[in-house]
Design a protein around this motif. Structure first.
Motif, mmCIF file in Angstrom:
data_model
loop_
_atom_site.group_PDB
_atom_site.id
_atom_site.type_symbol
_atom_site.label_atom_id
_atom_site.label_comp_id
_atom_site.label_asym_id
_atom_site.label_seq_id
_atom_site.Cartn_x
_atom_site.Cartn_y
_atom_site.Cartn_z
ATOM 1 N N PRO A 231 0.817 -1.217 0.000
ATOM 2 C CA PRO A 231 0.000 0.000 0.000
ATOM 3 C C PRO A 231 0.848 1.264 0.000
ATOM 4 O O PRO A 231 0.534 2.210 -0.720
ATOM 5 C CB PRO A 231 -0.795 -0.119 1.303
ATOM 6 C CG PRO A 231 -0.752 -1.538 1.669
ATOM 7 C CD PRO A 231 0.524 -2.073 1.154
ATOM 8 N N ASP A 232 1.930 1.267 0.768
ATOM 9 C CA ASP A 232 2.772 2.464 0.821
ATOM 10 C C ASP A 232 3.393 2.748 -0.527
ATOM 11 O O ASP A 232 3.383 3.877 -1.011
ATOM 12 C CB ASP A 232 3.893 2.287 1.852
ATOM 13 C CG ASP A 232 3.355 2.257 3.265
ATOM 14 O OD1 ASP A 232 2.373 1.539 3.477
ATOM 15 O OD2 ASP A 232 3.902 2.959 4.120
ATOM 16 N N ALA A 233 3.953 1.720 -1.139
ATOM 17 C CA ALA A 233 4.637 1.932 -2.416
ATOM 18 C C ALA A 233 3.649 2.402 -3.477
ATOM 19 O O ALA A 233 3.974 3.242 -4.314
ATOM 20 C CB ALA A 233 5.322 0.647 -2.866
ATOM 21 N N HIS A 234 2.427 1.889 -3.435
ATOM 22 C CA HIS A 234 1.439 2.314 -4.428
ATOM 23 C C HIS A 234 0.972 3.741 -4.187
ATOM 24 O O HIS A 234 0.708 4.487 -5.112
ATOM 25 C CB HIS A 234 0.212 1.391 -4.394
ATOM 26 C CG HIS A 234 0.417 0.119 -5.126
ATOM 27 N ND1 HIS A 234 1.352 -0.802 -4.752
ATOM 28 C CD2 HIS A 234 -0.181 -0.383 -6.225
ATOM 29 C CE1 HIS A 234 1.298 -1.820 -5.589
ATOM 30 N NE2 HIS A 234 0.381 -1.590 -6.496
ATOM 31 N N ALA A 235 0.833 4.095 -2.894
ATOM 32 C CA ALA A 235 0.220 5.383 -2.590
ATOM 33 C C ALA A 235 1.183 6.539 -2.775
ATOM 34 O O ALA A 235 0.781 7.618 -3.189
ATOM 35 C CB ALA A 235 -0.316 5.372 -1.161
ATOM 36 N N GLU A 236 2.460 6.341 -2.479
ATOM 37 C CA GLU A 236 3.362 7.483 -2.430
ATOM 38 C C GLU A 236 4.081 7.749 -3.743
ATOM 39 O O GLU A 236 4.557 8.844 -3.968
ATOM 40 C CB GLU A 236 4.390 7.305 -1.301
ATOM 41 C CG GLU A 236 3.780 7.057 0.064
ATOM 42 C CD GLU A 236 2.755 8.096 0.453
ATOM 43 O OE1 GLU A 236 2.795 9.217 -0.084
ATOM 44 O OE2 GLU A 236 1.876 7.779 1.280
ATOM 45 N N GLY A 237 4.191 6.764 -4.603
ATOM 46 C CA GLY A 237 4.885 6.968 -5.870
ATOM 47 C C GLY A 237 3.977 7.673 -6.860
ATOM 48 O O GLY A 237 2.802 7.887 -6.608
ATOM 49 N N PRO A 238 4.534 8.050 -8.034
ATOM 50 C CA PRO A 238 3.685 8.621 -9.073
ATOM 51 C C PRO A 238 2.687 7.573 -9.570
ATOM 52 O O PRO A 238 2.984 6.372 -9.571
ATOM 53 C CB PRO A 238 4.673 9.011 -10.167
ATOM 54 C CG PRO A 238 5.989 8.453 -9.796
ATOM 55 C CD PRO A 238 5.935 7.951 -8.406
#
Lengths: 481, 219
Positions: A231-238
């Motif tokens: 979830p973090d990687a999906h939410a914070e990246g472009p």
């Protein structure tokens, strides 16, 4: 013939990545990125007419050809979406051209590593490729240089780093199991050679190897309880990166697990990998289903939905058999197309509203009809409603499970329904009602093209799957055993 | 007495011992020093296996381990710690006693796990595998019990040491060099490319507890 095409499919993104490092600015690289992705996709289409083949380094069979074509297709549509998205971020000053210096090169490098992982015949090469895919995306996740972005990238690196370390340990164990039978050297790391000699291999070492491989590559799939990075990687990246992470990278990780599952099945005496995968799949499905209700961030919300669908896919392959495997394969393709379409729509919506908070995004169908209805259609599709393709695969999976293991079908159906509830609840709020404020930014018409292209394909697959494609999936389902 | 067997065994024991030593270091420079010793032991083990198995590519592995892990990475970490004026002590989540108990249990676990399933492999391979699984698990334990970004990276690299040790112990394992390079590039990227600088720049600390309080949800 086949190998020449594979070389071409791999060479285009690799050369493009190297070339894009040298090109400054962001407009020209964005166009070159689209051109390279289109060339890769066209090259990958020719794979459908070549004979299955295997060399020391590459393998081509019905299983990976369809995934290579899918990866190249989503790579192309995302590169189109990315061009519009990035141009907007530059315009509003959220990204500076300097931060994008290596973005397009990394994008092509990412495509290259995924295609390499899919076509590799050598287990070591496959591992190196998955590791490379992690490496190229870690830097893209922290592209915005925000505190949350760096934390997400750190978590991604630590968890996936440990995951791929365990996968490497599993790969070493696999070699160790095969080495007494096949002798030292490359043969004991080559998948097609291993398949032939598998029945003679010591099953006990194989069991140990598979546990490490499932945990290791399972971390990259995002299976609970190893999903924390996702979830973090999906939410914070472009957002274009969220689309390819969800739509493509998770598939590649599942593909790796399945290749090893096939090896274990060929051995016969080793543990059945099915129950392990069924348990992990159900766990992820139920956990993500409940977690969906508490999300406030729209990208995080759909990231949890990806965990849910990865759970369904892992469950399907864990059940095995022609019907469940067919459902799993169809679900992989449908989820990949639908989820990336949703991320395209979400990317536009967050750019229009300037926030990822779900309570701030309202009435999209009123303020931006083309986008709002597109997002609504995407969510309807991902929730598993007819007439979209995911309905087909989930229906097939639930009914075939009811016929074989009714007790397992109950939690499966419950998980799907729980997630369905959360999706319906949220989508009403996002798509309907009175729009908040007036936003000037309107997405360029052509940048909605990838969204509608994907939705169109998912719709067609839900209504009518062409005969040759059904036959193709049946061949792969039989291969998977 | 088989000198080849004894030497390989002893080097493996040193690698494992260093993993234990990593667990209880309180000062960040001693963490790096102990890691350097582990890398040296691993390089020697790789060279010894290269000689014993007659596999020249293991010498490359030994050389890479020596240059990258025993020299380049420790030096770079030293420089970063001095330049960025990072806090020199490491907070641990568990006390030394508990960490040691956990460590010993992990080693027992890996021996109990590996030895029964590898009955038809060569003795050295089996024991090497048990040792390397222990090193991997102790590296994981170190990553869990340390709250500091530098010691987490060192923990990650000690996991990698365990993996390399497993790979050199299996006769004729191909692609070790390539795997090692892939890993080292990753670690280098992470350490120097962004994290230490970006984390430092953003948070003014390398204590991960402070970083963890940033959650996407709370915005």
């Amino acid at each position: 013939m086949g190998m020449a095409v594979v070389t071409l499919v791999l060479a285009i993104p690799l050369l493009a990545a190297l070339g894009l490092v040298l090109v400054p600015g962001y407009r020209t690289p964005a166009r070159l990125n689209i051109a390279a992705s289109a060339a890769t996709f066209l090259a990958s289409l020719t794979l459908f007419v070549v004979e299955p083949a295997a060399t020391k380094w590459f393998v081509l069979d019905a299983f990976n050809i369809y995934l290579i074509a899918l990866t190249a297709f989503v790579g192309l549509t995302t590169s189109l979406f990315s061009a519009g998205y990035i141009a907007h971020e530059i315009r509003i000053g959220k990204l500076k051209p300097l931060q994008l210096r290596f973005y397009h090169a990394m994008y092509q490098a990412f495509l290259f590593t995924m295609l390499l992982a899919l076509s590799a015949n050598n287990l070591g090469v496959m591992w190196v490729a998955v590791e490379g895919a992690t490496l190229t995306t870690v830097l893209m996740v922290s592209l915005y240089r925000t505190a949350a972005g760096i934390e997400a990238a750190w978590k991604y690196f630590i968890l996936c780093g440990v995951g791929i370390a365990l996968a490497l340990f599993g790969t070493i164990l696999m070699y160790m199991a095969a080495q007494p039978v096949m002798g030292p050297g490359m043969a004991a790391m080559t998948w097609t050679e291993l398949m032939v000699r598998m029945p003679e291999v010591n099953p006990k070492v194989l069991n140990l190897a598979f546990v490490f491989l499932l945990i290791g590559y399972g971390t990259k799939v995002g299976l609970a309880p190893l999903h924390a990075w996702l979830p973090d990687a999906h939410a914070e990246g472009p957002t274009p990166i969220s689309a390819v992470l969800s739509g493509l990278l998770l598939n590649v990780a599942i593909y790796a697990v399945l290749r090893f599952k096939m090896l274990l099945a060929a051995n016969g005496a080793a543990i059945a990998p099915g129950p392990l995968m069924v348990a992990m799949g159900l766990g992820s499905l139920l956990l993500a289903g409940f977690m969906l209700y508490r999300r406030r961030d729209i990208k995080r919300f759909f990231a949890y939905s990806s965990i849910e669908h990865m759970g369904i896919i892992t469950f399907a392959f864990g059940m095995g058999g022609p019907l469940a495997n067919f459902a799993g394969l169809l679900h992989m393709a449908m989820h990949s197309l639908t989820k990336s379409a949703i991320f395209y729509a979400v990317g536009h919506a967050t750019q229009i509203k300037g926030t990822q908070r779900m309570d701030a995004i309202r009435g999209l169908t009123v303020s931006h009809p083309a986008l709002g209805w597109g997002l609504l259609a995407g969510v309807v599709a991902i929730a598993g409603l007819p007439p979209f393709g995911i309905f087909m695969s989930e229906f097939l999976l639930v009914t075939s499970t009811f016929a074989r293991q009714p007790l397992l079908a109950l939690p499966l159906a419950a998980g799907i329904l729980i997630a369905f509830g959360a999706l319906v609840l949220r989508v009403q709020q996002i798509c309907f009602g009175a729009p908040d404020g007036v936003s000037k930014a309107v997405p360029v018409a052509w940048s909605l093209l990838p969204l509608y292209a994907h939705l169109g394909l998912v719709l067609v697959a839900g209504v009518w799957i062409p005969g040759p494609l059904v036959a193709w999936f049946q061949t792969v389902a039989a291969l998977l055993g | 007495m088989d000198i080849g067997y004894d030497a390989a065994h002893m080097l493996g024991a040193v690698v494992l011992l260093m993993s234990f030593a990593l667990l209880y270091q309180r000062r960040i420079f001693s963490v790096i020093t102990v890691f350097t010793f582990q890398a040296l032991a691993l390089a020697t083990a790789a060279a010894w296996q290269g000689y014993a198995q007659g596999e020249p590519h293991l010498y490359v592995t030994a050389l890479l381990t020596l240059v990258l892990k025993a020299i380049a990475i420790p030096l770079a970490l030293h420089r970063i710690i001095l330049r960025l004026n990072i806090q020199r002590t490491v907070d641990a989540a568990l006390s030394v006693g508990l960490t040691m108990v956990a460590g010993v249990s992990l080693v027992t676990l890996s021996i109990l796990l590996v030895l029964p399933v590898t009955t038809d492999a060569a003795t050295l391979t089996r024991e090497g595998l048990a040792l390397s699984l222990s090193v991997v698990l102790l590296g994981l334990l170190m990553m869990i019990t340390r709250r500091n970004a530098v010691s987490q990276v060192v923990g990650f690299m000690s996991i990698e040491n365990g993996l390399i040790f497993a790979a050199i112990g299996v006769a004729g394992m191909p692609l070790i060099v390539e795997m090692m390079v892939a890993f080292s590039v990753m670690v280098a990227f992470i350490i120097f490319g962004i994290f230490l600088f970006q984390i430092r720049e953003r948070f003014d600390t390398l204590d991960l507890q402070k970083i963890d309080s940033y959650r996407g949800e709370s915005r």
